[in-house]
Design an enzyme around this catalytic site. Structure first.
Site, PDB file in Angstrom:
ATOM      1  N   LYS A  96       0.826  -1.143  -0.001  1.00  0.00           N
ATOM      2  CA  LYS A  96      -0.103  -0.099   0.044  1.00  0.00           C
ATOM      3  C   LYS A  96       0.905   1.104   0.129  1.00  0.00           C
ATOM      4  CE  LYS A  96      -4.171  -1.959   0.488  1.00  0.00           C
ATOM      5  NZ  LYS A  96      -5.184  -1.656  -0.498  1.00  0.00           N
ATOM      6  N   GLU A 118      -9.810   6.251   2.430  1.00  0.00           N
ATOM      7  CA  GLU A 118     -10.736   5.071   2.902  1.00  0.00           C
ATOM      8  C   GLU A 118      -9.799   3.799   3.579  1.00  0.00           C
ATOM      9  OE1 GLU A 118     -10.101   5.407  -0.002  1.00  0.00           O
ATOM     10  OE2 GLU A 118      -9.455   3.331  -0.178  1.00  0.00           O
ATOM     11  N   SER A 389       1.859  -9.556  -0.607  1.00  0.00           N
ATOM     12  CA  SER A 389       1.496  -8.278  -0.570  1.00  0.00           C
ATOM     13  C   SER A 389       1.901  -7.592   0.900  1.00  0.00           C
ATOM     14  CB  SER A 389       0.183  -8.236  -0.995  1.00  0.00           C
ATOM     15  OG  SER A 389      -0.691  -8.884  -0.180  1.00  0.00           O
TER      16      SER A 389
END
Lengths: 426, 287
Positions: A96, A118, A389
């Site tokens: 991210k 969000e 990830s």
């Protein structure tokens, strides 16, 4: 300067991937999306922007993340070699941060003082708050009330970083509702606010921009494959998909290669209790085409168009839709999408931890499960790359609770969901 | 992959605009909406356009609420309740949630309109997010809407350049379409939207979501209206933030129509009837 952002053939000039994508948003936002598209186009070809992004990727995030041969996992599966692309090594613990830093840099370049975001599990929120702190931007994060209780540590982390976390109680009080609230904030404050969207969803140009920023994962993978295996192209690439940003990041640099060169690209959807039960987050396996958050995509919605709340052991995959480029890949056969259940992901979570000493995010564990299954059906000289990830620190307490339940024979309670959450946190 | 429906069932393709010409059926809705604005204009006032969520407060009580609003309405708007209404503020969103919890969904909303139509001749426009249209199927949706006696559609999350088939299909079924403009819209966008509207142009008075607000509802409205009227062949109505006779009156001086939604939902939530408030706001629409 060597760092650049690849050019991909899609989306088209209207922000479409085939029929998917687009801009289904209130008219108020259209000029802001035009402004963003123009600013992004200029930035991605501007050496100043790219140099700064490269420096932050290297010195702040810790890129490149390594490509790691998981020898014991490979031995366990007994087939193809399994490599892990270690996005869990990134600062803040997941892929991210790539996208958040890049968007925050773009926000600053556009003269915006405030960013909003969000978050579901909190990873995107923490990454956004981190980027905002680094670049001196005001930060507001919308988070479902249920998710806030589940991820209290991430809420505190965001607050420490100076972000304001706003609880969302509307709808189901989870990620999709947090996204609605972030869009409402943006509609209201669009003139001075930059919305840092966390996945390859939302109105154009977000799916393209987020993909571009995450494509560093796939580009690095090709170079690292060459080092390890003497060839740039693995035989298969596996990644988990909720909205789908880590998957697009590793897929896109491979997806548009000629068919004879293209590895099998496999996206793993969260099947929850099983696609057939309706309690899942598998938009391709169990959804139908619809519009949510500004984009036409595969979506969990009923036959009258109401969004069906998704269900997954992983808050990070708990999203009712999947990015428009994935929808295009699925229809055109550029990638395959398979479901993996909560129980299977939990099994892979423990397997990877014990065999490799790596505690994966429960999201990534979905991909690991399928990769092990796939490896068994492949030859020893073949190679699978799994996008790991994120790391699993955030999931350890939840896994502990689930394993304890399992030991007590409560396997029927083995699934998350609003009812269970209330029971736990009441 | 085993999607439960094929893409072509649920949403239009991304190809060229639909080539279907409006059929020989009249533009019934277009004409009825135009006539409603003309009647209001002739009476020296802006059209009063109350809006209510279908099935709110309940499917059982909605007809009475709608009757009260229709007493003075020049054009009634009925919102199809939707699970994710991202253009709406808390008031309209909660109305949607309550209506859905009470069992009112897309087809039931159309049924409620059909029942209203049996008692009232006032034009009715449906406000709906685009996903319910795609889920029912655009053609089937238009057929059901026309059959229910709907005159027009208001599409808050569908800029006209996103889907070129919806307007064609609506025309084929005699329905008018309304898209939105906002204070942030560039002159090019205002032109594009105004030219695409066949019922009326819906001008959003504020940068934001729906909901009654403190202070004047006018803001940047006059400049935006002047632009819209330059391009539009149809009337221009203003909505978002009109809450009482005073705000309605200020809007009525510059707009052809005044849309009021959240204020009525707020009244119902306070346990009040909507009739008296409708009377006041209707009076405020006098020029």
């Amino acid at each position: 300067m060597t760092f650049s952002i690849p050019e991909f053939p899609l989306p088209d000039g209207r922000g479409r991937y085939g029929r998917y994508g687009g801009r289904y948003v209130p008219e108020t936002l259209i000029p802001a999306l035009d402004e963003l598209e123009t600013a992004y186009r200029a930035a991605k070809n501007d050496p100043t922007f790219l140099t700064e992004l490269e420096r932050l990727f290297k010195e702040f995030v810790g890129r490149p993340s390594t490509l790691y041969l998981a020898e014991r996992l490979t031995q366990h599966a007994g087939g193809a070699k399994i490599y892990l692309k270690r996005e869990d090594q990134n600062f803040t613990g997941a892929h991210k941060i790539n996208n958040c830093l890049a968007q925050a840099l773009l926000a600053r370049r556009m003269g915006k003082k405030k960013v909003i975001a969000e978050t579901g599990a909190g990873q995107h929120g923490v990454a956004t708050a981190t980027a905002a702190a680094l670049l001196g931007l005001e930060c507001v994060v919308y988070m479902g009330e249920e998710d806030m209780r589940r991820q209290a540590l991430n809420v505190f982390r965001m607050q420490l970083l100076g972000a304001q976390v706003r609880p969302v109680t509307s709808g189901t009080g989870t990620l999709k509702d947090a996204t609605n609230e972030a869009i409402r904030d943006w509609v209201t404050n669009v003139r001075d606010t930059f919305y840092i969207l966390g996945s390859v969803v939302g109105p154009h140009p977000y799916p393209a921009m987020v993909r571009d920023f995450q494509s560093v994962i796939g580009v690095e993978t090709q170079a690292q494959m060459l080092e390890h295996e003497g060839r740039a192209l693995p035989d298969a690439v596996v990644a988990c998909v909720g909205g789908g940003s880590n998957a697009i990041g590793i897929f896109a640099p491979f997806a548009y290669l000629p068919q004879e060169q293209r590895p099998r690209l496999i996206g793993v959807e969260a099947a929850g209790k099983g696609v057939e039960t309706g309690l899942h987050a598998a938009a391709i396996a169990g959804g139908r085409v619809g519009v949510l958050h500004g984009s036409l995509m595969y979506l969990m919605n009923d036959d009258e168009g109401q969004i069906v709340p998704p269900h997954s052991i992983s808050a990070g995959l708990d999203y009712p839709g999947i990015g428009p480029e994935h929808c295009y890949y699925a229809d055109s056969g550029l990638a395959e999408y398979v479901p993996v259940t909560d129980a299977q992901a939990l099994e892979a979570f423990q397997l990877l931890t014990r065999l490799e000493g790596l505690i994966p995010a429960i999201e990534s564990a979905h991909a690991v499960y399928h990769a092990v299954e796939l490896a068994r059906s492949m030859r020893h000289d073949q190679v699978i790359v799994v996008n790991l990830s994120g790391r699993g620190d955030k999931d350890v307490a939840e896994v502990m609770r689930l394993l304890e339940l399992e030991r007590q024979g409560g396997a029927q309670e083995f699934t998350p969901g609003p009812a269970r959450r209330e029971e736990v946190f009441a | 992959m085993s999607a439960t429906s094929t893409p072509s069932d649920t949403a239009p393709s991304n190809t060229a605009p639909g080539t279907t010409a409006p059929s020989s059926t009249t533009n019934r809705g277009v004409q009825r909406i135009r006539a409603a604005f003309e009647r209001a204009e002739a009476a020296g006032r802006a059209a009063f356009m109350p809006c209510m969520t279908a099935g709110y407060p309940s499917a059982a009580t909605f007809p009475q609420v709608a009757d009260d609003l229709l007493t003075h309405a020049d054009l009634m708007e009925v919102c199809i309740p939707y699970s994710d209404p991202l253009g709406d503020g808390p008031t309209m969103q909660q109305a949607s949630e309550q209506a859905l919890a009470g069992g009112t969904s897309t087809r039931r909303s159309l049924q409620l309109v059909k029942e209203l139509r049996q008692r009232h001749d006032t034009p009715i426009a449906l406000m709906t997010y685009v996903n319910p249209i795609y889920a029912v199927g655009p053609r089937e949706f238009m057929r059901l809407a026309a059959d229910a006696g709907v005159d027009g559609l208001i599409l808050p999350d569908l800029p006209p350049d996103q889907d070129l088939e919806i307007a064609d299909l609506a025309a084929e079924y005699g329905l008018a379409v309304t898209f939105l403009i906002a204070p942030t819209s560039t002159p090019e966008r205002v032109k594009l939207v105004a030219e695409a509207c066949t019922g009326f142009v819906y001008a959003v008075s504020v940068v934001g979501v729906t909901g009654a607000r403190e202070g004047s509802a006018l803001g940047e409205v006059p400049a935006m209206l002047a632009q819209a009227k330059q391009y539009s062949r149809v009337p221009v109505a203003v909505g978002f933030g009109v809450k009482d006779a005073a705000t309605a009156h200020s809007v009525a001086q510059v707009a052809d129509g005044v849309v009021v939604a959240s204020a009525f939902v707020d009244a119902l939530r306070r346990g009040q009837e909507v009739g008296p408030l409708a009377d006041e706001i209707w009076a405020g629409c006098q020029r």
